[in-house]
Design a protein around this motif. Structure first.
Motif, mmCIF file in Angstrom:
data_model
loop_
_atom_site.group_PDB
_atom_site.id
_atom_site.type_symbol
_atom_site.label_atom_id
_atom_site.label_comp_id
_atom_site.label_asym_id
_atom_site.label_seq_id
_atom_site.Cartn_x
_atom_site.Cartn_y
_atom_site.Cartn_z
ATOM 1 N N SER A 22 44.983 93.917 66.416
ATOM 2 C CA SER A 22 43.823 94.677 66.889
ATOM 3 C C SER A 22 44.091 96.173 66.960
ATOM 4 O O SER A 22 43.197 96.988 66.690
ATOM 5 N N ALA A 23 45.303 96.570 67.283
ATOM 6 C CA ALA A 23 45.612 97.994 67.412
ATOM 7 C C ALA A 23 45.633 98.719 66.069
ATOM 8 O O ALA A 23 45.640 99.953 66.028
ATOM 9 N N PHE A 24 45.621 97.960 64.970
ATOM 10 C CA PHE A 24 45.731 98.571 63.648
ATOM 11 C C PHE A 24 44.503 98.333 62.778
ATOM 12 O O PHE A 24 44.534 98.590 61.578
ATOM 13 N N ARG A 25 43.425 97.863 63.375
ATOM 14 C CA ARG A 25 42.207 97.668 62.611
ATOM 15 C C ARG A 25 41.535 99.011 62.334
ATOM 16 O O ARG A 25 41.697 99.973 63.076
ATOM 17 N N GLY A 26 40.786 99.038 61.239
ATOM 18 C CA GLY A 26 40.132 100.272 60.851
ATOM 19 C C GLY A 26 41.030 101.243 60.122
ATOM 20 O O GLY A 26 40.652 102.412 59.918
ATOM 21 N N ARG A 27 42.193 100.771 59.695
ATOM 22 C CA ARG A 27 43.150 101.652 59.014
ATOM 23 C C ARG A 27 43.425 101.194 57.582
ATOM 24 O O ARG A 27 44.400 101.608 56.977
ATOM 25 N N GLY A 28 42.571 100.312 57.062
ATOM 26 C CA GLY A 28 42.703 99.892 55.673
ATOM 27 C C GLY A 28 43.648 98.739 55.438
ATOM 28 O O GLY A 28 43.917 98.387 54.280
ATOM 29 N N VAL A 29 44.134 98.116 56.507
ATOM 30 C CA VAL A 29 45.099 97.019 56.346
ATOM 31 C C VAL A 29 44.426 95.803 55.712
ATOM 32 O O VAL A 29 44.960 95.198 54.775
ATOM 33 N N TYR A 30 43.248 95.439 56.215
ATOM 34 C CA TYR A 30 42.532 94.289 55.654
ATOM 35 C C TYR A 30 42.234 94.524 54.169
ATOM 36 O O TYR A 30 42.418 93.627 53.339
ATOM 37 N N THR A 31 41.784 95.717 53.835
ATOM 38 C CA THR A 31 41.474 96.028 52.438
ATOM 39 C C THR A 31 42.711 95.929 51.556
ATOM 40 O O THR A 31 42.645 95.415 50.434
ATOM 41 N N ALA A 32 43.828 96.396 52.051
ATOM 42 C CA ALA A 32 45.066 96.326 51.273
ATOM 43 C C ALA A 32 45.489 94.883 51.017
ATOM 44 O O ALA A 32 45.920 94.528 49.908
ATOM 45 N N LEU A 33 45.362 94.040 52.022
ATOM 46 C CA LEU A 33 45.699 92.623 51.845
ATOM 47 C C LEU A 33 44.741 91.960 50.856
ATOM 48 O O LEU A 33 45.146 91.118 50.051
ATOM 49 N N LEU A 34 43.463 92.331 50.928
ATOM 50 C CA LEU A 34 42.472 91.798 49.997
ATOM 51 C C LEU A 34 42.792 92.232 48.568
ATOM 52 O O LEU A 34 42.771 91.424 47.630
ATOM 53 N N ALA A 35 43.112 93.493 48.386
ATOM 54 C CA ALA A 35 43.409 94.019 47.058
ATOM 55 C C ALA A 35 44.642 93.358 46.456
ATOM 56 O O ALA A 35 44.668 93.020 45.258
ATOM 57 N N ALA A 36 45.671 93.155 47.257
ATOM 58 C CA ALA A 36 46.903 92.545 46.747
ATOM 59 C C ALA A 36 46.640 91.147 46.215
ATOM 60 O O ALA A 36 47.142 90.757 45.142
ATOM 61 N N ARG A 37 45.819 90.380 46.914
ATOM 62 C CA ARG A 37 45.547 89.008 46.483
ATOM 63 C C ARG A 37 44.602 88.975 45.282
ATOM 64 O O ARG A 37 44.763 88.153 44.378
ATOM 65 N N LEU A 38 43.600 89.864 45.274
ATOM 66 C CA LEU A 38 42.711 89.953 44.116
ATOM 67 C C LEU A 38 43.500 90.296 42.864
ATOM 68 O O LEU A 38 43.309 89.685 41.804
ATOM 69 N N GLN A 39 44.374 91.259 42.953
ATOM 70 C CA GLN A 39 45.134 91.678 41.783
ATOM 71 C C GLN A 39 46.059 90.571 41.286
ATOM 72 O O GLN A 39 46.228 90.403 40.070
ATOM 73 N N GLU A 40 46.621 89.804 42.200
ATOM 74 C CA GLU A 40 47.428 88.665 41.754
ATOM 75 C C GLU A 40 46.558 87.632 41.046
ATOM 76 O O GLU A 40 46.949 87.077 40.006
ATOM 77 N N ALA A 41 45.368 87.364 41.591
ATOM 78 C CA ALA A 41 44.469 86.391 40.967
ATOM 79 C C ALA A 41 44.092 86.815 39.554
ATOM 80 O O ALA A 41 44.084 85.990 38.620
ATOM 81 N N ILE A 42 43.778 88.077 39.371
ATOM 82 C CA ILE A 42 43.440 88.579 38.039
ATOM 83 C C ILE A 42 44.633 88.428 37.106
ATOM 84 O O ILE A 42 44.493 87.979 35.961
ATOM 85 N N HIS A 43 45.814 88.799 37.587
ATOM 86 C CA HIS A 43 47.028 88.706 36.772
ATOM 87 C C HIS A 43 47.295 87.269 36.335
ATOM 88 O O HIS A 43 47.784 87.033 35.217
ATOM 89 N N ARG A 44 46.920 86.318 37.177
ATOM 90 C CA ARG A 44 47.186 84.910 36.888
ATOM 91 C C ARG A 44 46.033 84.226 36.153
ATOM 92 O O ARG A 44 46.088 83.033 35.886
ATOM 93 N N GLY A 45 44.973 84.960 35.869
ATOM 94 C CA GLY A 45 43.908 84.435 35.029
ATOM 95 C C GLY A 45 42.785 83.723 35.744
ATOM 96 O O GLY A 45 41.983 83.028 35.107
ATOM 97 N N TYR A 46 42.643 83.892 37.065
ATOM 98 C CA TYR A 46 41.541 83.269 37.801
ATOM 99 C C TYR A 46 40.316 84.191 37.731
ATOM 100 O O TYR A 46 40.434 85.403 37.923
ATOM 101 N N GLY A 47 39.153 83.592 37.485
ATOM 102 C CA GLY A 47 37.950 84.385 37.318
ATOM 103 C C GLY A 47 37.089 84.490 38.547
ATOM 104 O O GLY A 47 36.241 85.380 38.643
ATOM 105 N N LEU A 48 37.279 83.589 39.527
ATOM 106 C CA LEU A 48 36.448 83.549 40.722
ATOM 107 C C LEU A 48 37.319 83.512 41.966
ATOM 108 O O LEU A 48 38.347 82.829 42.001
#
Length: 263
Positions: A201-227
């Motif tokens: 809670s003390a670190f919300r609003g600092r882009g942490v959630y977005t960074a975690l989302l981006a890391a997983r999206l980029q792995e999914a794309i790299h591995r060939g998942y479309g959805l």
């Protein structure tokens, strides 16, 4: 892809045909259910149900009897498009307790917000050593309370025995772990699923959630998942919507507390 087509694909790949390594899958009588190992009280749930009106109470009683025989509580995940349409209410009558409603959000990776495709600037690390999953357990317990040891053990098992199935990420600020999330990559199908996304809670609003989302999206794309799919809460739905996720359906968690317990 039209919504009805996408919804049918989601049901097929993410609820009917899906396999969860480490869990026992049983299919029959219009129901798809999973049970965890005896030492776990995590991973016990009914994921799919579609059956005729006259059989509703009998099917519900069969699932209760199954998990009572194991001495375990379980979750029945009801979706708004399931049949019969009043299944959730029928479960309540039988003694199930309602929990949170999640919005099932889906994104075609080709429509992702370009911000998610940029190199991740925060300190986000993919966990490769099972011993470090205790950090995830501690973060979840600190934010939500409760015991997450069974989840940790299942993820540890994934990491040791099937390292390509689950990817766990931790986010750090000044060397301190402040966020945790994971993704699952089934061997077949077009969907990768995203889970967690917990930020202290003390670190919300600092882009942490977005960074975690981006890391997983980029792995999914790299591995060939479309959805990508994610079960979003009221708090996280606006966040994922702005990055390209759209509402597919709603999922309602209905919880049964075991009357008996196996020691």
């Amino acid at each position: 892809m039209e919504r009805d087509v996408l919804l049918a694909l989601y049901d097929r790949e993410q609820r009917i045909d899906i396999e969860y390594p480490g869990l026992t899958k049983e299919v029959g009588g219009g129901v798809v259910r999973f049970s965890g190992p005896p030492e776990h009280h995590f991973g016990n749930f009914v994921l799919y149900g579609r059956f005729a009106e006259p059989r509703v109470e009998a099917v519900i009683e069969q699932q209760i009897a199954h998990f009572e025989g194991l001495g375990r509580p379980f979750e029945w995940k009801v979706f708004t498009h399931d049949s019969p349409p009043d299944l959730r209410e029928r479960l309540m009558v039988q003694g199930f307790k309602p929990r949170e409603q999640d919005a099932v959000m889906v994104m075609n990776v080709r429509t992702a917000n370009p911000r998610l495709l940029l190199p991740v600037q925060l300190d986000v690390r993919r966990v490769t050593e099972p011993a470090k999953l205790g950090v995830l357990e501690e973060l979840l317990a600190a934010e939500y309370g409760g015991d997450f040891s069974s989840l940790r053990r299942l993820l540890e098992e994934d990491m040791r025995e099937r390292p390509s199935y689950s990817s766990v990420y931790l986010a750090y600020v000044d060397g301190k772990p402040v966020g945790a999330a994971w993704a699952q990559f089934p061997a077949r199908g077009q969907f990768a699923s995203l889970w967690g996304g917990t930020v202290a809670s003390a670190f919300r609003g600092r882009g942490v959630y977005t960074a975690l989302l981006a890391a997983r999206l980029q792995e999914a794309i790299h591995r060939g998942y479309g959805l990508l799919t994610i079960d979003a809460t009221k708090q996280t739905r606006p966040l994922v919507e702005k990055f390209g996720f759209g509402l597919l359906t709603y999922a309602h968690s209905c919880y049964w507390s075991a009357r008996t317990a196996v020691s």
